[in-house]
Design a protein around this motif. Structure first.
Motif, mmCIF file in Angstrom:
data_model
loop_
_atom_site.group_PDB
_atom_site.id
_atom_site.type_symbol
_atom_site.label_atom_id
_atom_site.label_comp_id
_atom_site.label_asym_id
_atom_site.label_seq_id
_atom_site.Cartn_x
_atom_site.Cartn_y
_atom_site.Cartn_z
ATOM 1 N N GLY A 153 0.800 -1.215 0.000
ATOM 2 C CA GLY A 153 0.000 0.000 0.000
ATOM 3 C C GLY A 153 0.838 1.273 0.000
ATOM 4 N N LYS A 154 2.161 1.136 0.067
ATOM 5 C CA LYS A 154 3.075 2.287 0.096
ATOM 6 C C LYS A 154 3.112 2.968 -1.274
ATOM 7 C CE LYS A 154 7.982 3.093 0.061
ATOM 8 N NZ LYS A 154 9.297 2.490 0.185
ATOM 9 N N LEU A 155 3.148 4.292 -1.241
ATOM 10 C CA LEU A 155 3.308 5.112 -2.447
ATOM 11 C C LEU A 155 4.672 5.796 -2.375
ATOM 12 C CD1 LEU A 155 -0.212 6.622 -2.154
ATOM 13 C CD2 LEU A 155 0.532 5.416 -4.181
ATOM 14 N N ASP A 156 5.424 5.778 -3.474
ATOM 15 C CA ASP A 156 6.745 6.405 -3.513
ATOM 16 C C ASP A 156 6.739 7.504 -4.577
ATOM 17 O OD1 ASP A 156 10.124 5.380 -4.360
ATOM 18 O OD2 ASP A 156 9.419 6.950 -3.030
ATOM 19 N N PHE A 157 6.823 8.748 -4.129
ATOM 20 C CA PHE A 157 6.832 9.909 -5.010
ATOM 21 C C PHE A 157 8.292 10.309 -5.235
ATOM 22 C CE2 PHE A 157 2.889 9.866 -2.645
ATOM 23 C CZ PHE A 157 1.932 10.079 -3.621
ATOM 24 N N SER A 158 8.899 9.758 -6.276
ATOM 25 C CA SER A 158 10.322 9.974 -6.525
ATOM 26 C C SER A 158 10.554 11.240 -7.350
ATOM 27 C CB SER A 158 10.907 8.767 -7.245
ATOM 28 O OG SER A 158 10.319 8.633 -8.516
ATOM 29 N N SER A 159 11.789 11.722 -7.294
ATOM 30 C CA SER A 159 12.168 12.905 -8.072
ATOM 31 C C SER A 159 11.947 12.724 -9.565
ATOM 32 C CB SER A 159 13.629 13.267 -7.810
ATOM 33 O OG SER A 159 13.790 13.668 -6.486
ATOM 34 N N PRO A 160 12.370 11.574 -10.166
ATOM 35 C CA PRO A 160 12.183 11.429 -11.614
ATOM 36 C C PRO A 160 10.722 11.418 -12.062
ATOM 37 C CG PRO A 160 13.809 9.873 -10.847
ATOM 38 C CD PRO A 160 13.176 10.488 -9.632
ATOM 39 N N ARG A 161 9.810 11.106 -11.160
ATOM 40 C CA ARG A 161 8.386 11.070 -11.517
ATOM 41 C C ARG A 161 7.687 12.405 -11.307
ATOM 42 N NH1 ARG A 161 6.247 5.290 -9.162
ATOM 43 N NH2 ARG A 161 7.320 4.004 -10.682
ATOM 44 N N ALA A 162 8.376 13.375 -10.715
ATOM 45 C CA ALA A 162 7.751 14.666 -10.402
ATOM 46 C C ALA A 162 7.609 15.528 -11.642
ATOM 47 C CB ALA A 162 8.587 15.406 -9.360
ATOM 48 N N GLU A 163 6.526 16.272 -11.684
ATOM 49 C CA GLU A 163 6.355 17.324 -12.677
ATOM 50 C C GLU A 163 6.962 18.573 -12.048
ATOM 51 O OE1 GLU A 163 2.710 19.973 -14.383
ATOM 52 O OE2 GLU A 163 2.329 17.847 -14.068
ATOM 53 N N LEU A 164 7.997 19.134 -12.669
ATOM 54 C CA LEU A 164 8.691 20.312 -12.142
ATOM 55 C C LEU A 164 7.951 21.549 -12.617
ATOM 56 C CD1 LEU A 164 12.347 19.210 -13.004
ATOM 57 C CD2 LEU A 164 10.983 18.601 -10.998
ATOM 58 N N GLU A 165 7.332 22.254 -11.689
ATOM 59 C CA GLU A 165 6.520 23.414 -12.052
ATOM 60 C C GLU A 165 7.293 24.698 -11.803
ATOM 61 O OE1 GLU A 165 2.060 21.723 -11.610
ATOM 62 O OE2 GLU A 165 2.780 22.936 -9.945
ATOM 63 N N ARG A 166 7.916 25.241 -12.781
ATOM 64 C CA ARG A 166 8.664 26.490 -12.836
ATOM 65 C C ARG A 166 10.059 26.229 -13.362
ATOM 66 N NH1 ARG A 166 6.039 31.532 -11.864
ATOM 67 N NH2 ARG A 166 4.261 30.962 -10.635
ATOM 68 N N LYS A 167 10.594 27.214 -14.032
ATOM 69 C CA LYS A 167 11.961 27.120 -14.529
ATOM 70 C C LYS A 167 12.931 27.161 -13.358
ATOM 71 C CE LYS A 167 11.074 29.036 -19.027
ATOM 72 N NZ LYS A 167 11.374 30.055 -20.007
ATOM 73 N N GLY A 168 14.091 26.580 -13.574
ATOM 74 C CA GLY A 168 15.138 26.590 -12.552
ATOM 75 C C GLY A 168 15.250 25.265 -11.824
ATOM 76 N N LEU A 169 14.131 24.601 -11.592
ATOM 77 C CA LEU A 169 14.190 23.293 -10.944
ATOM 78 C C LEU A 169 14.877 22.312 -11.883
ATOM 79 C CD1 LEU A 169 10.613 23.015 -9.403
ATOM 80 C CD2 LEU A 169 12.737 23.498 -8.202
ATOM 81 N N GLU A 170 15.807 21.519 -11.349
ATOM 82 C CA GLU A 170 16.563 20.582 -12.171
ATOM 83 C C GLU A 170 16.585 19.198 -11.540
ATOM 84 O OE1 GLU A 170 20.041 23.400 -14.053
ATOM 85 O OE2 GLU A 170 20.507 22.193 -12.307
ATOM 86 N N LEU A 171 16.442 18.193 -12.377
ATOM 87 C CA LEU A 171 16.634 16.817 -11.943
ATOM 88 C C LEU A 171 18.120 16.515 -12.099
ATOM 89 C CD1 LEU A 171 15.346 14.149 -11.031
ATOM 90 C CD2 LEU A 171 15.080 13.572 -13.440
ATOM 91 N N GLN A 172 18.770 16.101 -11.015
ATOM 92 C CA GLN A 172 20.205 15.820 -11.026
ATOM 93 C C GLN A 172 20.482 14.474 -10.375
ATOM 94 O OE1 GLN A 172 22.169 18.958 -8.841
ATOM 95 N NE2 GLN A 172 22.333 20.220 -10.662
ATOM 96 N N ILE A 173 21.673 13.942 -10.666
ATOM 97 C CA ILE A 173 22.175 12.774 -9.954
ATOM 98 C C ILE A 173 23.179 13.294 -8.939
ATOM 99 C CG2 ILE A 173 23.388 10.569 -10.131
ATOM 100 C CD1 ILE A 173 20.697 10.645 -11.611
ATOM 101 N N GLN A 174 22.927 13.027 -7.672
ATOM 102 C CA GLN A 174 23.815 13.478 -6.604
ATOM 103 C C GLN A 174 24.049 12.311 -5.664
ATOM 104 O OE1 GLN A 174 22.203 16.596 -4.095
ATOM 105 N NE2 GLN A 174 24.220 17.518 -3.915
ATOM 106 N N ASP A 175 25.294 11.865 -5.554
ATOM 107 C CA ASP A 175 25.635 10.709 -4.719
ATOM 108 C C ASP A 175 24.740 9.517 -5.047
ATOM 109 O OD1 ASP A 175 27.628 12.169 -3.418
ATOM 110 O OD2 ASP A 175 26.201 12.960 -1.959
ATOM 111 N N ALA A 176 24.602 9.206 -6.331
ATOM 112 C CA ALA A 176 23.836 8.063 -6.845
ATOM 113 C C ALA A 176 22.337 8.167 -6.568
ATOM 114 C CB ALA A 176 24.390 6.751 -6.311
ATOM 115 N N LYS A 177 21.837 9.369 -6.282
ATOM 116 C CA LYS A 177 20.401 9.586 -6.076
ATOM 117 C C LYS A 177 19.914 10.586 -7.117
ATOM 118 C CE LYS A 177 20.152 9.244 -1.074
ATOM 119 N NZ LYS A 177 19.385 9.725 0.061
#
Length: 195
Positions: free
Chosen positions: A64-88
């Motif tokens: 029943g757990k839900l996982d809201f991960s960074s890669p699945r997020a809709e980034l609302e506004r410029k400037g937000l970036e998806l990055q790899i940091q320490d394998a995350k």
């Protein structure tokens, strides 16, 4: 186990639009391959914003757990970036108070969830306030303080939220107070059903 986590991360990034994972480093920006920026490829409503209906739907696992991960997020506004940091996969560059992350999700029944928000915050970022909102409904809103985690270290905030009905919903993570030039570095959110 770390190797399997990295494979999962790569799969999620590829599923999000064919992103290539660049060589390892402390913090690496994920570069899209042969793809227009999201604001050019997604459907837009009358207000010009990308419609959340076009994003990935987060579904519960067997527990029943839900996982809201960074890669699945809709980034609302410029400037937000998806990055790899320490394998995350993390979202950084949060310099706009009006920026937010948004997900679609589905629950089979209403209920109370323990929520764990995983993030990193420097001493300067501490003292901010984040807000979680379900379905843009003020009655389904929770706020919590941003605490220092130490440079490059991640920790989580724990709170509880009620999902009032079964079916499809949206979750938005936004800023209420931002004491520094940058908000937090976001990792992921977990919803754990309470029995």
């Amino acid at each position: 186990a770390a190797h399997n986590g990295n494979l999962e991360l790569v799969r999620l990034l590829l599923a999000r639009g064919g992103s290539k994972v660049p060589p390892a480093g402390d913090a690496t920006r994920v570069e899209p391959s042969n793809q227009k920026p999201p604001e050019e490829t997604s459907s837009k409503g009358r207000d010009g914003k990308a419609r959340v209906e076009d994003s990935v739907v987060v579904e519960p696992d067997k527990s029943g757990k839900l996982d809201f991960s960074s890669p699945r997020a809709e980034l609302e506004r410029k400037g937000l970036e998806l990055q790899i940091q320490d394998a995350k996969a993390v979202v950084s560059g949060w310099r706009d108070r009006n920026a937010s992350l948004r997900w679609r999700f589905r629950v089979p029944k209403p209920g109370i969830y323990q929520v764990l928000v995983h993030y990193s915050a420097s001493e300067a970022m501490a003292g901010g306030i984040m807000q979680l909102v379900i379905d843009d409904d003020e009655k389904q809103t929770k706020q919590c303080d941003v605490r220092e985690s130490g440079e490059g270290k991640f920790h989580f905030e724990k709170l509880f939220i009620k999902v009032a009905r079964a079916g499809d919903h949206t979750l938005r993570l936004g800023v209420v107070k931002m004491p520094a030039d940058e908000f937090l570095i976001f990792d992921h959110i977990e919803f754990l059903p309470q029995r």
